[in-house]
Enzyme design. Structure first.
Site, PDB file in Angstrom:
ATOM      1  N   CYS A   1      -1.716  -3.162  31.365  1.00 13.39           N
ATOM      2  CA  CYS A   1      -3.168  -3.172  31.629  1.00 13.39           C
ATOM      3  C   CYS A   1      -3.959  -2.839  30.363  1.00 13.39           C
ATOM      4  CB  CYS A   1      -3.477  -2.176  32.740  1.00 13.39           C
ATOM      5  SG  CYS A   1      -5.229  -1.824  32.971  1.00 13.39           S
TER       6      CYS A   1
ATOM      7  N   CYS B   1      -6.370   0.057  30.906  1.00 16.42           N
ATOM      8  CA  CYS B   1      -5.661   1.342  30.967  1.00 16.42           C
ATOM      9  C   CYS B   1      -5.306   1.811  29.562  1.00 16.42           C
ATOM     10  CB  CYS B   1      -4.386   1.202  31.796  1.00 16.42           C
ATOM     11  SG  CYS B   1      -4.640   0.631  33.491  1.00 16.42           S
TER      12      CYS B   1
END
Length: 188
Positions: A68, A71
């Site tokens: 991600c 993230c």
């Protein structure tokens, strides 16, 4: 030996030493940078969910994945926030690629990551944010969580990475009386 040969030899030794020193500095620089804010390292240091739900401290649960981009972008700032609030808040990290967390993924309706769920001292979900959040927003929410106040930035949505749980609902199985009209199929 001539004077020019000695000068060339000295110059080559200096260049070799400089290259070794530069290579060592770059190597250790990359090691420090990647391990201090990596998602894997933070996940290893996070509080286990079972502990967080029973130790009487408020909790920030982060649903994430190593792939991600959002993230990863938040990882350095979250590492600082986790350090600042470590004594008073549980930080739980649940990797959405681990099927162990499927019940939590479904319970909190995770459909974009990072997905943050704020739990009070009794483990009850009281707010959530989805996507990249500035550290000021995260800290304001944590301060409110600690003071048992309404979170000022609850249900905020920032940039996310798409995520789909590997669970879908198929047609009811009419031959199984326990299905109650629904059947869950794992895998897409």
């Amino acid at each position: 030996m001539s004077e020019s040969t000695s000068i060339n030899r000295l110059r080559n030794i200096i260049i070799a030493l400089a290259a070794i020193a530069l290579s060592t500095a770059i190597f250790f620089g990359f090691q420090t940078q990647t391990t201090s804010v990596s998602l894997a390292a933070q996940a290893e240091q996070s509080t286990p969910l079972e502990v967080a739900l029973t130790n009487g401290k408020p909790t920030l649960t982060e649903f994430y994945a190593n792939w991600c981009g959002s993230c990863q972008a938040m990882a350095p700032e979250l590492a600082k926030i986790k350090e600042k609030y470590a004594e008073s808040v549980n930080f739980v990290m649940l990797n959405v690629d681990n099927s162990k967390w499927l019940p939590e993924i479904l319970r909190y309706r995770v459909d974009g990551i990072p997905h943050f769920v704020f739990l009070n001292t009794t483990g009850e979900a009281i707010a959530e944010t989805i996507g990249e959040q500035p550290s000021s927003v995260m800290e304001a929410n944590l301060d409110a969580l600690l003071a048992n106040l309404t979170l000022p930035y609850a249900y905020a949505t920032g940039q996310t990475s798409d995520f789909k749980a590997s669970v879908s609902v198929s047609q009811p199985n009419s031959t199984d009386p326990r299905s109650h009209g629904a059947q869950v199929k794992v895998g897409s």
